[in-house]
Scaffold this active site. Structure first.
Site: not given
Length: 188
Positions: A69-70
């Site tokens: 994830a970012d």
């Protein structure tokens, strides 16, 4: 089943998966977090998450799900990253003060039969913050590893956030309920 792989060293993502009782282990790989200048903010978050997942898949193989994830903060269409130092953190929070911004998390789940990629957006409205409040938060909590220079679960979230529209946990760094649903859809 073997535990899934969390391609993140974020203590907040780790905590959220623990709360969801997902069996996982952490594996990270150095990843270039640059992106093409013409990408819109959702594409930026999705691009970086995908590259994090693929970097770990290259090291670990693709025999079990890999979650990457970012999270980015967007104000008026501008992506705001992590602060460089104290002055930058104060400047970022001063810009967010009294305004609505978006927190966008890109998620990439790579698994043996394919991939699930999505973004989640939450709108966050800050109250007007005083210079003293901003300096207190930055000096006490040192939010230098956080996009937008804040963490919603810390003091600034308790006293500074007027309201949110969307997933609270997305602002922490992972829309965990969507991740759990995605894992269930592939038999995990």
């Amino acid at each position: 089943m073997a535990p899934v792989i969390l391609a993140s060293a974020s203590p907040r993502r780790k905590q959220l998966l623990e709360w969801a009782e997902v069996d996982f282990e952490i594996m990270v790989a150095d990843t270039d977090e640059s992106y093409p200048a013409h990408y819109d903010p959702e594409a930026v978050a999705a691009h970086i998450a995908l590259h994090k997942a693929l970097a770990v898949a290259e090291r670990a193989g693709n025999s079990r799900p890999i979650i990457a994830a970012d999270t980015i903060v967007v104000l008026g269409g501008e992506v705001i990253g992590k602060p460089r130092d104290r002055e930058d953190a104060i400047g970022i929070l001063s810009r967010l003060s009294g305004k609505v911004h978006q927190v966008i998390t890109g998620v990439s789940i790579q698994y043996p039969a394919g991939a699930i990629n999505f973004t989640d957006t939450t709108e966050v409205a800050f109250h007007e913050l005083t210079a003293e409040q901003v300096a207190f938060y930055v000096d006490k909590y040192k939010p230098y590893d956080k996009a937008g220079a804040y963490a919603i679960q810390e003091w600034i979230g308790v006293v500074g956030i007027k309201n949110i529209k969307g997933d609270f946990y997305n602002v922490m760094g992972l829309p965990v309920s969507r991740v759990v649903q995605a894992l269930a859809s592939i038999g995990y």
